[in-house]
Design a protein around this motif. Structure first.
Motif, PDB file in Angstrom:
ATOM      1  N   GLY A  56      24.212  -3.097  19.372  1.00 27.16           N
ATOM      2  CA  GLY A  56      24.288  -2.985  17.916  1.00 27.16           C
ATOM      3  C   GLY A  56      25.429  -3.791  17.325  1.00 27.16           C
ATOM      4  O   GLY A  56      25.247  -4.509  16.342  1.00 27.16           O
ATOM      5  N   LEU A  57      26.605  -3.686  17.936  1.00 25.66           N
ATOM      6  CA  LEU A  57      27.744  -4.455  17.435  1.00 25.66           C
ATOM      7  C   LEU A  57      27.538  -5.949  17.656  1.00 25.66           C
ATOM      8  O   LEU A  57      27.935  -6.767  16.824  1.00 25.66           O
ATOM      9  N   GLY A  58      26.897  -6.307  18.759  1.00 19.37           N
ATOM     10  CA  GLY A  58      26.572  -7.712  19.007  1.00 19.37           C
ATOM     11  C   GLY A  58      25.581  -8.245  17.986  1.00 19.37           C
ATOM     12  O   GLY A  58      25.704  -9.385  17.519  1.00 19.37           O
ATOM     13  N   ALA A  59      24.602  -7.422  17.618  1.00 12.44           N
ATOM     14  CA  ALA A  59      23.645  -7.837  16.588  1.00 12.44           C
ATOM     15  C   ALA A  59      24.343  -8.048  15.256  1.00 12.44           C
ATOM     16  O   ALA A  59      24.043  -9.004  14.531  1.00 12.44           O
ATOM     17  N   GLU A  60      25.299  -7.161  14.946  1.00  7.35           N
ATOM     18  CA  GLU A  60      26.058  -7.352  13.713  1.00  7.35           C
ATOM     19  C   GLU A  60      26.887  -8.630  13.756  1.00  7.35           C
ATOM     20  O   GLU A  60      26.970  -9.353  12.773  1.00  7.35           O
ATOM     21  N   ALA A  61      27.509  -8.892  14.889  1.00  2.21           N
ATOM     22  CA  ALA A  61      28.374 -10.065  14.996  1.00  2.21           C
ATOM     23  C   ALA A  61      27.577 -11.362  14.915  1.00  2.21           C
ATOM     24  O   ALA A  61      28.019 -12.331  14.292  1.00  2.21           O
ATOM     25  N   ILE A  62      26.393 -11.393  15.508  1.00  2.00           N
ATOM     26  CA  ILE A  62      25.601 -12.627  15.542  1.00  2.00           C
ATOM     27  C   ILE A  62      24.681 -12.735  14.329  1.00  2.00           C
ATOM     28  O   ILE A  62      24.739 -13.697  13.576  1.00  2.00           O
ATOM     29  N   MET A  63      23.821 -11.737  14.147  1.00  4.61           N
ATOM     30  CA  MET A  63      22.865 -11.799  13.040  1.00  4.61           C
ATOM     31  C   MET A  63      23.547 -11.572  11.700  1.00  4.61           C
ATOM     32  O   MET A  63      23.128 -12.117  10.685  1.00  4.61           O
ATOM     33  N   GLY A  64      24.596 -10.746  11.686  1.00  3.40           N
ATOM     34  CA  GLY A  64      25.291 -10.455  10.436  1.00  3.40           C
ATOM     35  C   GLY A  64      25.910 -11.688   9.819  1.00  3.40           C
ATOM     36  O   GLY A  64      25.868 -11.869   8.602  1.00  3.40           O
ATOM     37  N   GLN A  65      26.496 -12.541  10.639  1.00  4.62           N
ATOM     38  CA  GLN A  65      27.067 -13.788  10.119  1.00  4.62           C
ATOM     39  C   GLN A  65      25.989 -14.664   9.497  1.00  4.62           C
ATOM     40  O   GLN A  65      26.183 -15.274   8.453  1.00  4.62           O
ATOM     41  N   HIS A  66      24.844 -14.732  10.165  1.00  5.04           N
ATOM     42  CA  HIS A  66      23.723 -15.519   9.643  1.00  5.04           C
ATOM     43  C   HIS A  66      23.255 -14.950   8.302  1.00  5.04           C
ATOM     44  O   HIS A  66      22.989 -15.700   7.355  1.00  5.04           O
ATOM     45  N   ILE A  67      23.133 -13.643   8.222  1.00 10.78           N
ATOM     46  CA  ILE A  67      22.666 -13.005   6.993  1.00 10.78           C
ATOM     47  C   ILE A  67      23.647 -13.261   5.853  1.00 10.78           C
ATOM     48  O   ILE A  67      23.254 -13.612   4.735  1.00 10.78           O
ATOM     49  N   VAL A  68      24.932 -13.104   6.117  1.00 15.32           N
ATOM     50  CA  VAL A  68      25.944 -13.249   5.074  1.00 15.32           C
ATOM     51  C   VAL A  68      26.072 -14.693   4.603  1.00 15.32           C
ATOM     52  O   VAL A  68      26.154 -14.967   3.405  1.00 15.32           O
ATOM     53  N   HIS A  69      26.061 -15.638   5.521  1.00 18.10           N
ATOM     54  CA  HIS A  69      26.329 -17.028   5.156  1.00 18.10           C
ATOM     55  C   HIS A  69      25.107 -17.799   4.677  1.00 18.10           C
ATOM     56  O   HIS A  69      25.251 -18.777   3.951  1.00 18.10           O
ATOM     57  N   ARG A  70      23.922 -17.405   5.070  1.00 22.01           N
ATOM     58  CA  ARG A  70      22.744 -18.210   4.772  1.00 22.01           C
ATOM     59  C   ARG A  70      21.852 -17.637   3.666  1.00 22.01           C
ATOM     60  O   ARG A  70      21.000 -18.337   3.165  1.00 22.01           O
TER      61      ARG A  70
END
Length: 133
Positions: A56-70
């Motif tokens: 879960g934390l890995g998904a936030e770290a990887i996918m979360g950055q994509h969601i926030v920046h893109r």
């Protein structure tokens, strides 16, 4: 018997459990072969919990950055609403699956599809502590 008796677990007090193992045939040795059924269930639960949290934390770290920046603010807001809506559905699916095949649904539900909520709160708390000094 090597099978786990679920009725015996209902009457069981986990805080007073013994760490001793049952006598078993140790022809095929493994690191967990000396565990009693209860200790093995605790071990298995700890491994699954750790895997779920790291995923879960890995998904936030990887996918979360994509969601926030893109994503634009409007699209991200709509996806955030859907992730909150799907939380309860995915949690129910994972519970009723009664197997490890429900874990991806649990991770997706608890961490709301990778939106950086947990890591965002950690970062915000770090900023508050850092600026108060």
């Amino acid at each position: 018997p090597d099978s786990l008796d679920m009725e015996a677990l209902d009457d069981f007090d986990p805080m007073s459990a013994s760490l001793t193992s049952k006598k078993r045939d140790h022809d095929q040795m493994s690191p967990t072969s000396y565990f009693s059924d209860l200790v093995f269930v605790r071990y298995y639960t700890l491994i699954l919990w750790t895997t779920t949290v790291i995923s879960g934390l890995g998904a936030e770290a990887i996918m979360g950055q994509h969601i926030v920046h893109r994503m634009s603010g409007q699209n991200a807001e709509v996806l955030w609403r859907y992730a909150q809506l799907l939380f309860s559905l995915f949690a129910c699916v994972s519970i009723f699956a009664q197997s490890v095949f429900g874990l991806p649904f649990l991770v997706f539900g608890l961490w709301k599809g990778g939106f950086p909520e947990t890591l965002g709160h950690f970062a915000h708390a770090h900023q508050i502590l850092h600026y108060k000094r």
